[in-house]
Design a protein around this motif. Structure first.
Motif, PDB file in Angstrom:
ATOM      1  N   ASN A 413       0.824  -1.202   0.000  1.00 23.69           N
ATOM      2  CA  ASN A 413       0.000   0.000   0.000  1.00 23.69           C
ATOM      3  C   ASN A 413       0.862   1.257   0.000  1.00 23.69           C
ATOM      4  OD1 ASN A 413      -2.512   1.600   0.533  1.00 23.69           O
ATOM      5  ND2 ASN A 413      -1.398   2.000   2.440  1.00 23.69           N
ATOM      6  N   SER A 414       1.901   1.255   0.822  1.00 28.92           N
ATOM      7  CA  SER A 414       2.713   2.470   0.959  1.00 28.92           C
ATOM      8  C   SER A 414       3.570   2.744  -0.266  1.00 28.92           C
ATOM      9  CB  SER A 414       3.634   2.358   2.174  1.00 28.92           C
ATOM     10  OG  SER A 414       2.872   2.100   3.306  1.00 28.92           O
ATOM     11  N   THR A 415       3.794   1.740  -1.090  1.00 33.89           N
ATOM     12  CA  THR A 415       4.665   1.931  -2.249  1.00 33.89           C
ATOM     13  C   THR A 415       3.884   1.817  -3.564  1.00 33.89           C
ATOM     14  OG1 THR A 415       5.231  -0.428  -2.321  1.00 33.89           O
ATOM     15  CG2 THR A 415       6.680   0.989  -1.029  1.00 33.89           C
ATOM     16  N   ASP A 416       2.570   1.923  -3.466  1.00 31.84           N
ATOM     17  CA  ASP A 416       1.706   1.772  -4.651  1.00 31.84           C
ATOM     18  C   ASP A 416       2.028   0.477  -5.400  1.00 31.84           C
ATOM     19  OD1 ASP A 416       0.323   4.106  -4.178  1.00 31.84           O
ATOM     20  OD2 ASP A 416       1.877   5.311  -5.183  1.00 31.84           O
ATOM     21  N   GLY A 417       2.323  -0.566  -4.650  1.00 33.62           N
ATOM     22  CA  GLY A 417       2.544  -1.880  -5.256  1.00 33.62           C
ATOM     23  C   GLY A 417       3.940  -2.098  -5.811  1.00 33.62           C
ATOM     24  N   ARG A 418       4.831  -1.098  -5.644  1.00 32.80           N
ATOM     25  CA  ARG A 418       6.186  -1.288  -6.214  1.00 32.80           C
ATOM     26  C   ARG A 418       7.040  -2.211  -5.351  1.00 32.80           C
ATOM     27  NH1 ARG A 418       5.371   4.065  -6.759  1.00 32.80           N
ATOM     28  NH2 ARG A 418       6.694   4.497  -4.963  1.00 32.80           N
ATOM     29  N   ARG A 419       6.750  -2.269  -4.071  1.00 30.16           N
ATOM     30  CA  ARG A 419       7.549  -3.106  -3.166  1.00 30.16           C
ATOM     31  C   ARG A 419       6.618  -4.059  -2.414  1.00 30.16           C
ATOM     32  NH1 ARG A 419      12.750  -1.079  -1.858  1.00 30.16           N
ATOM     33  NH2 ARG A 419      13.553  -0.174  -3.766  1.00 30.16           N
ATOM     34  N   VAL A 446      12.443  -3.980   7.000  1.00 27.14           N
ATOM     35  CA  VAL A 446      11.137  -3.513   6.498  1.00 27.14           C
ATOM     36  C   VAL A 446      11.203  -2.012   6.236  1.00 27.14           C
ATOM     37  CG1 VAL A 446       8.685  -3.232   7.049  1.00 27.14           C
ATOM     38  CG2 VAL A 446       9.854  -5.362   7.666  1.00 27.14           C
ATOM     39  N   GLU A 447      11.783  -1.286   7.167  1.00 29.53           N
ATOM     40  CA  GLU A 447      11.838   0.178   7.024  1.00 29.53           C
ATOM     41  C   GLU A 447      12.697   0.587   5.832  1.00 29.53           C
ATOM     42  OE1 GLU A 447      12.978   1.717  10.847  1.00 29.53           O
ATOM     43  OE2 GLU A 447      10.907   1.638  11.565  1.00 29.53           O
ATOM     44  N   SER A 448      13.785  -0.141   5.576  1.00 29.69           N
ATOM     45  CA  SER A 448      14.622   0.295   4.458  1.00 29.69           C
ATOM     46  C   SER A 448      13.985  -0.067   3.120  1.00 29.69           C
ATOM     47  CB  SER A 448      16.051  -0.238   4.578  1.00 29.69           C
ATOM     48  OG  SER A 448      16.030  -1.610   4.726  1.00 29.69           O
ATOM     49  N   VAL A 449      13.019  -0.979   3.117  1.00 32.12           N
ATOM     50  CA  VAL A 449      12.343  -1.307   1.866  1.00 32.12           C
ATOM     51  C   VAL A 449      11.281  -0.268   1.516  1.00 32.12           C
ATOM     52  CG1 VAL A 449      10.628  -2.925   0.942  1.00 32.12           C
ATOM     53  CG2 VAL A 449      12.839  -3.770   1.734  1.00 32.12           C
ATOM     54  N   TYR A 450      10.616   0.303   2.534  1.00 30.20           N
ATOM     55  CA  TYR A 450       9.588   1.270   2.133  1.00 30.20           C
ATOM     56  C   TYR A 450       9.624   2.596   2.882  1.00 30.20           C
ATOM     57  CZ  TYR A 450       5.919   0.476   5.743  1.00 30.20           C
ATOM     58  OH  TYR A 450       5.182   0.423   6.880  1.00 30.20           O
ATOM     59  N   ASP A 451      10.741   2.846   3.546  1.00 30.01           N
ATOM     60  CA  ASP A 451      10.973   4.185   4.052  1.00 30.01           C
ATOM     61  C   ASP A 451       9.819   4.680   4.920  1.00 30.01           C
ATOM     62  OD1 ASP A 451      12.431   6.428   4.444  1.00 30.01           O
ATOM     63  OD2 ASP A 451      11.636   7.476   2.687  1.00 30.01           O
ATOM     64  N   ALA A 475      -8.206  -3.462   4.830  1.00 30.69           N
ATOM     65  CA  ALA A 475      -8.850  -2.319   4.155  1.00 30.69           C
ATOM     66  C   ALA A 475      -7.897  -1.676   3.142  1.00 30.69           C
ATOM     67  CB  ALA A 475      -9.299  -1.289   5.188  1.00 30.69           C
ATOM     68  N   LEU A 476      -6.588  -1.810   3.372  1.00 30.24           N
ATOM     69  CA  LEU A 476      -5.612  -1.224   2.447  1.00 30.24           C
ATOM     70  C   LEU A 476      -5.746  -1.821   1.045  1.00 30.24           C
ATOM     71  CD1 LEU A 476      -2.447  -1.267   4.759  1.00 30.24           C
ATOM     72  CD2 LEU A 476      -4.029   0.640   4.346  1.00 30.24           C
ATOM     73  N   ILE A 477      -6.245  -3.060   0.962  1.00 31.88           N
ATOM     74  CA  ILE A 477      -6.447  -3.664  -0.357  1.00 31.88           C
ATOM     75  C   ILE A 477      -7.946  -3.871  -0.621  1.00 31.88           C
ATOM     76  CG2 ILE A 477      -4.158  -4.707  -0.537  1.00 31.88           C
ATOM     77  CD1 ILE A 477      -5.514  -7.412   0.224  1.00 31.88           C
ATOM     78  N   GLY A 478      -8.770  -3.070   0.073  1.00 32.49           N
ATOM     79  CA  GLY A 478     -10.203  -3.060  -0.229  1.00 32.49           C
ATOM     80  C   GLY A 478     -10.960  -4.258   0.316  1.00 32.49           C
ATOM     81  N   LEU A 479     -10.432  -4.905   1.357  1.00 35.89           N
ATOM     82  CA  LEU A 479     -11.102  -6.083   1.912  1.00 35.89           C
ATOM     83  C   LEU A 479     -11.449  -5.850   3.382  1.00 35.89           C
ATOM     84  CD1 LEU A 479      -8.829  -8.940   0.455  1.00 35.89           C
ATOM     85  CD2 LEU A 479     -10.968  -8.040  -0.499  1.00 35.89           C
ATOM     86  N   THR A 480     -12.362  -6.671   3.873  1.00 33.33           N
ATOM     87  CA  THR A 480     -12.693  -6.635   5.295  1.00 33.33           C
ATOM     88  C   THR A 480     -13.135  -8.034   5.726  1.00 33.33           C
ATOM     89  OG1 THR A 480     -13.905  -5.420   7.001  1.00 33.33           O
ATOM     90  CG2 THR A 480     -15.146  -6.048   5.033  1.00 33.33           C
ATOM     91  N   ARG A 598      -7.993  -2.672  -5.541  1.00 31.99           N
ATOM     92  CA  ARG A 598      -8.240  -3.959  -6.206  1.00 31.99           C
ATOM     93  C   ARG A 598      -6.978  -4.468  -6.878  1.00 31.99           C
ATOM     94  NH1 ARG A 598     -13.743  -5.247  -8.004  1.00 31.99           N
ATOM     95  NH2 ARG A 598     -15.186  -4.067  -6.704  1.00 31.99           N
ATOM     96  N   ARG A 599      -6.234  -3.555  -7.459  1.00 33.76           N
ATOM     97  CA  ARG A 599      -4.971  -3.958  -8.111  1.00 33.76           C
ATOM     98  C   ARG A 599      -3.987  -4.510  -7.095  1.00 33.76           C
ATOM     99  NH1 ARG A 599      -4.504   0.876 -11.635  1.00 33.76           N
ATOM    100  NH2 ARG A 599      -5.747   0.344 -13.461  1.00 33.76           N
TER     101      ARG A 599
END
Ligand SMILES: [Zn+2]
Length: 606
Positions: A413-419, A446-451, A475-480, A598-599
């Protein structure tokens, strides 16, 4: 006996570090005429007059094979031997060549299928070597060793050990035996390399340019199965695992040691794995053991190479508790499932969403996860007596897999799917040679991967015991999730509350209770883990099989009088056998889920 052994080990003097300069040769002989065990000879060259040989304790499954050492003898004139610890033999002998000999007398087979990592011998082969066979020289753990194996002439060998001779390590053929010679760079490598022997079926493939060997030891009565599918799915798993780590791997070649006649379960090593693979199950489904295989194979990186800070490479003493097993086991569970799906191997009954629903259902049903931190559960995962969490029980595998899943969603979620967590695993493996694993190391990776600052997450869920707010992360990926609670059901029938079991401590007579949830009928009746069971309904119960039979014979509505003994005195409880409630969790898409969410869900295979 277990606690006695531990005390002995703790009170033993530290390793002597004499100026032991030794060249060490081992010889292990299996005689077809006597398969009750094997003989080991060790030839040492020493500069000290006192040396110590020890049987190593495996960090997870310490089978304590020092109990089965027989006829320990030093064939050097003027030598004397003292057993200074349950697992340590001290030899005083003139410096120079010292020849030691002992026999491992295998314990009688336990009823039911074997554990794949325990040694055995049959007329058509077996499992030898490892901590169950070889002693190591204290103070000389780093020295290279040579191993000769003398085996029945029709047998073959599969192990992670390196051939010491050209043409596959095979030496000269003698009348009824063959000699094989292998080398190991140090004692830990020798002891970490179990040796599968006998009439083996073998296949090879290259992945990433590296040889991988799939070896199968069949029972004489083996059911035929589709070996092409079996091997090709193993290869697809290897392909995906290497892809996860960007092709980087901690071995030069790898051996899968599959055994018929052993239950599905395994033990990981640096460049091999022993796995139970019953042919009758493989005949029904060539993927019957692929999940276990995936789990142990991922451990090659995440546990064997990315190594917890507490792990000793080689020690005869029980290994200290490990606080990061939630990662070593939990993320291994996470990737075993994910890699199989990436390889196109869908577990027969489950989508990844269904898999997560089951995990979450177990998680929310168990009050232990709101009471014990991931690190606390890790520390009692191995080498701890049952009841270590009092009247609670918890799985570091489950807790760790859910923590890993939620961290993965956070990173995506924090990297828009890049990491994703993949980047954390790669980073930890790249640093594994110089950095041992603990909670801070994982947090920093973990922190060095997504700052981002994940200290609060680790404070609350890893070092602290707050249960995870799963909906916040889903919820970050639209689920519950939606949880419903209803009566627990087994095979269509209301399930009896049997959340109690028993164990027989080593060196103690009788059976102790383990209460796995204080809200069970057993806990509410006042019983506690570690109560010494005396009788049920007036009949003495002295073993776990007796207790299990009594429990299985109970019906809903029965009243059981349970007499126990405690340090404070006797106690009697009246337990009314009842059903109990169990939550079921479903995962649903949030109605307002965005396209981006969803992506992300799709990329995480939800
Ligand atoms: Zn594991």
């Amino acid at each position: 006996m277990k606690s006695l052994a531990l005390l002995l080990a703790l009170s033993a003097p530290a390793h002597p570090h004499p100026a032991v300069k030794a060249s060490i040769q081992y010889r292990l002989c299996v005689d077809r005429a006597d398969l009750s065990g094997w003989t080991v000879e060790i030839r040492l060259r020493t500069t000290s007059d006192t040396v110590r040989l020890a049987m190593a304790a495996h960090p997870e499954y310490d089978d304590r094979y020092w109990r089965y050492v027989r006829d320990f003898a030093v064939e050097t004139s003027g030598a004397s031997v003292t057993r200074v610890d349950s697992a340590v033999w001290q030899i005083v002998a003139p410096p120079g060549v010292v020849n030691v000999r002992y026999r491992i007398a295998l314990p009688p087979a336990e009823p039911g299928p074997r554990a794949s990592w325990r040694p055995f011998l049959t007329p058509t082969g077996g499992l030898i070597g490892g901590p169950h066979a070889f002693m190591y020289l204290l103070g000389a753990e780093h020295l290279p060793v040579i191993v000769e194996l003398s085996l029945p002439s029709s047998w073959e060998i599969a192990s992670g050990l390196r051939d010491a001779l050209p043409r596959g390590g095979q030496g000269t053929r003698r009348a009824n035996a063959r000699w094989w010679v292998y080398a190991a760079t140090d004692a830990a490598t020798l002891i970490d390399s179990p040796i599968l022997v006998g009439r083996l079926r073998q296949w090879r493939f290259l992945e990433g340019g590296v040889p991988h060997r799939v070896v199968y030891w069949p029972l004489p009565t083996a059911t035929p199965f589709d070996t092409i599918a079996f091997v090709s799915w193993s290869q697809r798993l290897v392909h995906q695992t290497l892809a996860l780590f960007g092709g980087r791997r901690p071995y030069r070649e790898y051996t899968f040691q599959f055994e018929d006649g052993a239950y599905s379960g395994g033990l990981e090593h640096r460049n091999s794995v022993t796995l139970g693979a019953p042919s009758e199950e493989l005949a029904k489904n060539p993927n019957a053991v692929i999940q276990e295989t995936a789990h142990e194979f991922v451990h090659t990186w995440n546990l064997m190479a990315i190594r917890p800070v507490e792990y000793h490479d080689l020690d005869y003493r029980t290994q200290p508790p490990v606080s990061s097993l939630w990662f070593s086991e939990g993320l291994t569970m996470f990737y075993a499932d994910l890699l199989l799906r990436r390889a196109g191997i869908q577990p027969s009954d489950s989508t990844r969403t269904a898999h997560l629903e089951r995990l979450i259902s177990r998680y929310v049903a168990n009050p232990a996860y709101g009471r014990f931190s991931a690190e606390a559960v890790s520390r009692v995962a191995y080498n701890a007596d049952p009841g270590a969490l009092g009247d609670y029980s918890a799985s570091t595998h489950l807790q760790g897999e859910l923590i890993g899943t939620m961290l993965d969603l956070t990173i995506r979620n924090s990297t828009d799917g890049r990491r994703s967590m993949d980047d954390v695993m790669r980073l930890l493996f790249d640093r594994a040679a110089t950095q041992r694993l603990d909670g801070r190391v994982i947090e920093q990776a973990v922190e060095s991967v997504y700052d981002c600052d994940v200290t609060p997450f680790f404070d609350v869920h890893v070092r602290g015991a707050a249960p995870i707010d799963l909906n916040r992360y889903l919820a970050l990926i639209g689920l519950t999730t939606r949880a419903t609670t209803g009566p627990a059901v087994f095979n269509g029938e209301p399930e009896r509350d049997l959340r109690v079991w028993g164990w027989e401590p080593q060196g103690e007579r009788g059976v102790r209770l383990v209460i796995s949830d204080p809200s069970s009928v057993w806990g509410r009746a006042g019983l506690h883990s570690r109560d010494q069971l005396v009788a049920m309904n007036g009949v003495a119960v002295a073993t776990w099989p007796e207790l299990r039979a009594k429990l299985q014979g109970l019906h809903l509505g029965d009243t059981v009088r349970v007499e126990v003994q405690r340090p404070s005195g006797p106690f009697e409880a009246a337990v009314i056998v009842a059903g109990f409630e169990r939550p079921t969790v479903r995962i649903e898409r949030l109605p307002n889920a965005t396209v981006a969410q969803r992506r992300l869900a799709e990329a995480a295979i939800f």
